[in-house]
Design a protein around this motif. Structure first.
Motif, PDB file in Angstrom:
ATOM      1  N   PRO A  77       0.813  -1.221   0.000  1.00  0.00           N
ATOM      2  CA  PRO A  77       0.000   0.000   0.000  1.00  0.00           C
ATOM      3  C   PRO A  77       0.846   1.271   0.000  1.00  0.00           C
ATOM      4  O   PRO A  77       0.501   2.249  -0.667  1.00  0.00           O
ATOM      5  CB  PRO A  77      -0.818  -0.118   1.287  1.00  0.00           C
ATOM      6  CG  PRO A  77      -0.826  -1.569   1.616  1.00  0.00           C
ATOM      7  CD  PRO A  77       0.499  -2.080   1.159  1.00  0.00           C
ATOM      8  N   THR A  78       1.957   1.263   0.750  1.00  0.00           N
ATOM      9  CA  THR A  78       2.825   2.434   0.780  1.00  0.00           C
ATOM     10  C   THR A  78       3.431   2.687  -0.596  1.00  0.00           C
ATOM     11  O   THR A  78       3.448   3.825  -1.088  1.00  0.00           O
ATOM     12  CB  THR A  78       3.949   2.246   1.815  1.00  0.00           C
ATOM     13  OG1 THR A  78       3.364   1.999   3.093  1.00  0.00           O
ATOM     14  CG2 THR A  78       4.835   3.469   1.890  1.00  0.00           C
ATOM     15  N   ALA A  79       3.925   1.621  -1.233  1.00  0.00           N
ATOM     16  CA  ALA A  79       4.532   1.775  -2.557  1.00  0.00           C
ATOM     17  C   ALA A  79       3.521   2.271  -3.586  1.00  0.00           C
ATOM     18  O   ALA A  79       3.846   3.100  -4.444  1.00  0.00           O
ATOM     19  CB  ALA A  79       5.138   0.446  -3.013  1.00  0.00           C
ATOM     20  N   LEU A  80       2.303   1.781  -3.507  1.00  0.00           N
ATOM     21  CA  LEU A  80       1.277   2.235  -4.447  1.00  0.00           C
ATOM     22  C   LEU A  80       1.010   3.730  -4.283  1.00  0.00           C
ATOM     23  O   LEU A  80       0.853   4.459  -5.275  1.00  0.00           O
ATOM     24  CB  LEU A  80      -0.013   1.440  -4.249  1.00  0.00           C
ATOM     25  CG  LEU A  80      -0.013   0.010  -4.788  1.00  0.00           C
ATOM     26  CD1 LEU A  80      -1.286  -0.720  -4.352  1.00  0.00           C
ATOM     27  CD2 LEU A  80       0.098   0.001  -6.307  1.00  0.00           C
ATOM     28  N   LYS A  81       0.955   4.202  -3.039  1.00  0.00           N
ATOM     29  CA  LYS A  81       0.710   5.632  -2.806  1.00  0.00           C
ATOM     30  C   LYS A  81       1.878   6.473  -3.312  1.00  0.00           C
ATOM     31  O   LYS A  81       1.687   7.539  -3.911  1.00  0.00           O
ATOM     32  CB  LYS A  81       0.465   5.876  -1.317  1.00  0.00           C
ATOM     33  CG  LYS A  81      -0.849   5.290  -0.819  1.00  0.00           C
ATOM     34  CD  LYS A  81      -0.987   5.415   0.695  1.00  0.00           C
ATOM     35  CE  LYS A  81      -2.272   4.753   1.174  1.00  0.00           C
ATOM     36  NZ  LYS A  81      -2.399   4.769   2.649  1.00  0.00           N
ATOM     37  N   VAL A  82       3.092   6.002  -3.065  1.00  0.00           N
ATOM     38  CA  VAL A  82       4.268   6.718  -3.556  1.00  0.00           C
ATOM     39  C   VAL A  82       4.291   6.716  -5.083  1.00  0.00           C
ATOM     40  O   VAL A  82       4.587   7.733  -5.729  1.00  0.00           O
ATOM     41  CB  VAL A  82       5.558   6.092  -2.985  1.00  0.00           C
ATOM     42  CG1 VAL A  82       6.797   6.726  -3.615  1.00  0.00           C
ATOM     43  CG2 VAL A  82       5.600   6.259  -1.474  1.00  0.00           C
ATOM     44  N   ALA A  83       3.964   5.568  -5.676  1.00  0.00           N
ATOM     45  CA  ALA A  83       3.947   5.455  -7.141  1.00  0.00           C
ATOM     46  C   ALA A  83       2.933   6.412  -7.761  1.00  0.00           C
ATOM     47  O   ALA A  83       3.188   7.015  -8.817  1.00  0.00           O
ATOM     48  CB  ALA A  83       3.638   4.021  -7.559  1.00  0.00           C
TER      49      ALA A  83
END
Length: 223
Positions: free
Chosen positions: A149-155
């Motif tokens: 979830p964190t990576a998706l938000k950063v992406a």
């Protein structure tokens, strides 16, 4: 016939051969077998790959400050992540975009690529996980439910830049057409009935305004 060099890796299901020239490992190899769904790999989305590297880099730095990861391992992980952020090794992110396990295969793909590149930077061979392990070191203190979830938000934050540039180009194109189509009168329509006439240029001018407002909202959301 030339044979492909292989290395043997192990997980809880047992031993599994992996091509020796790849940076991913046994978990990723099993995901390739288990989820051949769309034939679209996560490398199609470079912002996600870079975001995963950002998350792993930040975790390594935090674990080092906490004394949970020694300097050599942390530096190797950080260096590998920096390479991925710069665009290297994206072709090693091979798992399908659609998979079971809420993104576990994506997380493990990242862990293994970073671990094996880190091992090279430490002067070790790929698969020498006693020195740098995908789970024990790269994924230390993390869960897929943290990472993905964190990576998706950063992406999404990274992707907004490209979207905003495309929308700005679209606004300019609509505005140009508004001028070009300015003389062309057309019948307005309201609730399937004839309404006040307007020009085709006015219509395209409205498109330019609406897309421009959406582009502005993207900037505000990022702030």
């Amino acid at each position: 016939m030339t044979s492909i060099a292989m290395r043997l890796e192990h997980d809880l299901l047992g031993d599994r051969e992996v091509p020796d020239d790849v940076y991913y490992g046994v978990h990723t190899a099993r995901a390739l077998d288990n989820f051949p769904i769309t034939e679209v790999s996560i490398s199609r989305y470079p912002e996600l790959v870079v975001a995963l590297a950002c998350v792993k880099l930040a975790a390594a730095q935090a674990n080092r400050r906490l004394g949970l990861l020694d300097a050599d391992r942390a530096d190797a992980i950080v260096a590998a992540c920096e390479e991925i952020k710069s665009g290297r090794l994206h072709d090693q992110f091979v798992v399908d975009v659609i998979q079971g396990g809420a993104g576990t295969s994506t997380n493990m793909n990242a862990n293994e690529v970073i671990a094996n590149r880190g091992l090279e930077l430490l002067g070790r061979r790929r698969g020498d996980y006693a020195r740098l392990h995908p789970l024990e070191h790269v994924n230390l203190g993390q869960s897929t439910y943290d990472v993905y979830p964190t990576a998706l938000k950063v992406a999404l934050q990274f992707a907004v830049h490209r979207l905003q540039a495309a929308m700005t180009e679209l606004v300019a194109a609509f505005a140009a057409k508004a001028v070009e189509f300015g003389p062309h009168l057309k019948m307005g329509r309201t609730q399937l009935q004839d309404a006040v006439p307007m020009t085709l240029g006015q219509e395209f001018g409205s498109y330019a305004v609406m897309v421009g407002e959406d582009a502005d909202r993207l900037v505000k959301q990022r702030c």
